[in-house]
Design an enzyme around this catalytic site. Structure first.
Site, short mmCIF file in Angstrom:
data_model
loop_
_atom_site.label_atom_id
_atom_site.label_comp_id
_atom_site.label_asym_id
_atom_site.label_seq_id
_atom_site.Cartn_x
_atom_site.Cartn_y
_atom_site.Cartn_z
N ASP A 541 -2.87 3.46 -1.41
CA ASP A 541 -3.54 2.80 -0.32
C ASP A 541 -2.90 3.13 1.30
OD1 ASP A 541 -5.30 0.25 0.44
OD2 ASP A 541 -3.39 -0.07 1.37
N GLU A 543 -2.58 1.52 5.33
CA GLU A 543 -2.95 0.60 6.42
C GLU A 543 -3.02 1.29 7.73
OE1 GLU A 543 -3.20 -2.59 5.77
OE2 GLU A 543 -2.54 -2.51 3.63
N HIS A 592 -2.00 -6.55 8.45
CA HIS A 592 -1.13 -5.74 7.57
C HIS A 592 0.45 -6.13 7.91
CE1 HIS A 592 -0.99 -3.82 11.74
NE2 HIS A 592 -2.13 -3.49 11.44
N HIS A 682 -1.77 -6.65 1.20
CA HIS A 682 -1.96 -6.15 2.66
C HIS A 682 -0.83 -5.36 3.34
CE1 HIS A 682 -6.22 -7.11 3.28
NE2 HIS A 682 -5.90 -8.55 3.30
#
Length: 727
Positions: A541, A543, A592, A682
């Site tokens: 993932d 951010e 985030h 997040h």
């Protein structure tokens, strides 16, 4: 029923029937004729009785037939069933001679027995396969352990050896040396006690240190110490617990984790030779420095005098003689130091970092257990870490306390710990109330070999303090009517009291290896044809500064984990903050949690992507809404020269395949449906961990839909509506 009884009953019944028949016949006759018949029967009654016997025999046969066919049938069947259940390979019970009802019951039992045999055969097949697999894994483990450069010994809590490698066997055999009995009997062996080699109290102390660290929340607690064997060998021991492997809830782990220690692993290094070499070198350097200082001064003075041209010949010869003598003395000093270095050397023992409060708690228990007196913890700085040989230091405190109790009738002692005014030092005080002592007594206690009851220790208090580079002295506090021994010890750099919490709840025991991976070979099928469970995945993932990669938004964090052989490798994680080279919009920071200060000084994306590319090589990429993350990576291909061209699976698309009628396919919604706890949302690594958990739950759900391979999963995902999204 007994056959004699059956015969008697049968005869009685036959006689009864014959008498009844005769009575009825006589009643039908008139009186004169009845009298004639009775007279005739009286003359031939033995013959009549003989005629009745066949009737009795018929009755006996009937009873026997009835008994065999009906009354004995259940007992016969029970015996056959017991025999059938006791045999490994059952045979069919013959029901041809049984009554219809009993025959049907027998057929049902035969059917159950046949089903039992089929199940038993399947189980035996699986057991044979499992046994073969277990045997292979044991061989692999043995091969791996045999290649280790360290000696490894696994013991249960009783100190019984459960496992050891070949290097441990050789090391213990060499340590036994000439003292071993029975023609070289070895100290190590399955079921033998490790306490034959290592001190029981020392190992118990190591386990106590491990338990203390587990109570503070450490998930991988270990300890290490140095010890000597009876043959004089010096061993460095690294100790780790063997835990049950059962998952423990985070809130219960601190208390339950201590209880699930089933044994311990010892990794042993024989450091006798290296320590001798190191200490010999250090002693030689010290001797040369201290012993040659005066000689060098004399040589320097003589050389300065020899520089004068007008020096008389006698004086010149005198100074030359000084030079020769001092040089010879230095040479002899070197020779003598080499010869006797081991005789005067204090052994240098490595010290471990330990929380001071833990040391005092251990001392409190040790002193109280040995003497039965009260031990009070007075002032203890909870943030102080010290460098200690904790086992030796506990011996010092227990020894001093015991002498206070025995010789000065002290009722209780106090322990306190504080930072010292000197840099890098701490003060550990053993305090008591009552009679003081003379300096001669203090000196005697410091230099006497320590003894505790029947235990004798050749070390002295001063030896232990020398090992720590510290000192001990005696002081009095007249205002409080107290006296104390002060031990000055080295202070260690403060460490974290516990290990950081994991982003996602994990098992109490991490996965470091997987023997099933031996089944994977290079000559595997094409990726699209391989089952989903057999593939290796990188779940990742990112951010970012915003949602528009094509308009200048940049990656500010990458997090990833790996799935191998259908198992999530939580410890094999990738996490890196990245300097985006641009501002981070304030509106995105609450999402985030990454601020401009956090990315300041971090590497740029061009430095991070090569490392992440290597981390993800030879795996299938998995992400949630993968099109978004892949767009950022694809835009960096030109500047980095790196292409992420491996197959990609998207958990958003797969969720639409599995649950096409659900309203939401957000990561939180999917995790909630699958009862997955979401932590660290997040953050790049937190989202990657949750995505990995979701993907593992999806694989069996896809299999129920007939989707087993990577190619089938990719094809199904591309048919969903969400596959049309572009970034």
């Amino acid at each position: 029923m007994n056959w004699k009884l059956q015969a008697a009953i049968s005869v009685a019944v036959a006689v009864l029937f014959a008498a009844l028949a005769l009575g009825l016949m006589l009643l039908a006759l008139d009186t004169s004729l009845r009298a004639d018949v009775l007279q005739a029967l009286a003359a031939v009654w033995p013959m009549v009785l003989l005629a009745v016997l066949p009737l009795a025999g018929l009755a006996i046969w009937f009873w026997r037939w009835h008994d065999v066919r009906h009354q004995k049938a259940p007992e016969r069947l029970l015996e056959k069933v017991k025999l059938l259940s006791a045999t490994k390979q059952s045979q069919q019970i013959d029901a041809a001679q049984e009554a219809p009802a009993m025959a049907r019951l027998t057929q049902a039992i035969n059917g159950l027995a046949a089903e039992r045999d089929r199940w038993r055969g399947d189980v035996q097949t699986q057991v044979a396969q499992a046994s073969q697999s277990l045997h292979q894994e044991r061989n692999r483990l043995a091969a791996l352990m045999s290649e280790l450069s360290q000696s490894v010994v696994v013991c249960n809590l009783d100190g019984r050896i459960l496992l050891f490698n070949h290097r441990a066997r050789l090391q213990f055999k060499s340590m036994a040396g000439a003292s071993s009995l029975a023609g070289g009997a070895e100290w190590v062996g399955i079921g033998r006690s490790i306490y034959a080699v290592l001190d029981r109290a020392l190992l118990a102390h190591g386990l106590d240190n491990i338990r203390q660290r587990m109570l503070r929340g450490a998930s991988q607690p270990t300890t290490q110490f140095l010890t000597s064997t009876a043959s004089g060998q010096l061993l460095r021991v690294h100790m780790a617990p063997v835990r049950s492997g059962e998952a423990v809830e985070p809130e219960a782990e601190s208390s339950a984790g201590v209880a699930d220690i089933h044994g311990f692993v010892l990794m042993l290094d024989n450091v006798t030779h290296s320590f001798e070499e190191d200490t010999r070198r250090d002693q030689l350097l010290l001797g040369l420095t201290e012993g040659s200082r005066a000689s060098l001064a004399n040589v320097q003075a003589a050389v300065e005098m020899l520089a004068f041209d007008d020096l008389e010949p006698e004086m010149r010869e005198k100074f030359l003689r000084v030079v020769r003598e001092e040089v010879g003395a230095m040479g002899q000093r070197i020779t003598d130091l080499v010869a006797r270095s081991t005789e005067t050397l204090k052994t240098r023992w490595p010290l471990e970092d330990m929380l001071g409060a833990d040391l005092l708690l251990a001392a409190q228990r040790r002193i109280a257990a040995h003497s039965g007196r009260d031990v009070v913890l007075d002032t203890v700085d909870p943030q102080v870490w010290i460098q200690v040989d904790s086992f030796a230091l506990l011996q010092v405190l227990t020894y001093l306390s015991s002498r206070l109790f025995d010789e000065f009738e002290v009722r209780f002692v106090q322990l306190r710990l504080s930072r010292a005014p000197e840099a890098g030092k701490v003060h550990l005080d053993l305090v008591w109330t009552g009679q003081a002592m003379s300096s001669e007594t203090v000196m005697s206690w410091e230099l006497d070999p320590m003894h505790l009851g029947a235990e004798r220790n050749p070390l002295t208090v001063r030896d232990v303090m020398d090992r720590h580079g510290g000192v001990m002295w005696f002081e009095r506090e007249r205002t409080r009517h107290q006296a104390f021994f002060r031990l000055v010890l080295p202070r260690a750099t403060a460490q974290e009291a516990g290990e950081p919490a994991q982003m996602v709840q994990q098992d109490s025991r991490p996965e470091y290896y997987d023997f099933d991976l031996f089944q994977v070979t290079e000559a595997h099928h094409a990726l699209d044809e391989r089952p989903l469970k057999s593939l290796a995945y990188t779940v990742f993932d990112t951010e970012t500064t915003g949602l528009n990669p094509s308009q200048g938004d940049e990656i500010i964090q990458i997090g990833a984990t790996r799935i191998v052989n259908y198992k999530l490798l939580r410890q094999d994680a990738f996490e890196q903050l990245i300097d985006p080279g641009r501002s981070i919009p304030a509106a995105s920071i609450p999402i985030h949690g990454i601020t401009p200060e956090m990315v300041q000084g971090q590497p740029r994306i061009g430095q991070v992507l090569p490392t992440f590319h290597a981390y993800a090589s030879d795996t299938v990429l998995v992400a949630h809404n993968a099109a978004f993350d892949m767009k950022f990576l694809q835009l960096k291909e030109a500047s980095t020269g790196l292409r992420f061209d491996q197959p990609v699976l998207d958990t958003l698309l797969l969720s639409a395949v599995i649950h096409p009628h659900q309203d939401s396919h957000r990561l939180e919604a999917i995790a909630q449906r699958m009862n997955i706890t979401v932590l660290g949302r997040h953050t790049a690594l937190g989202d990657a961990m949750v995505t990995a958990e979701v993907f593992l739950r999806m694989i069996p759900l896809l299999a129920e839909m007939g989707i087993h391979t990577l190619g089938q999963a990719r094809e199904a995902a591309q048919k969903t509506y969400y596959a049309r999204l572009k970034y």
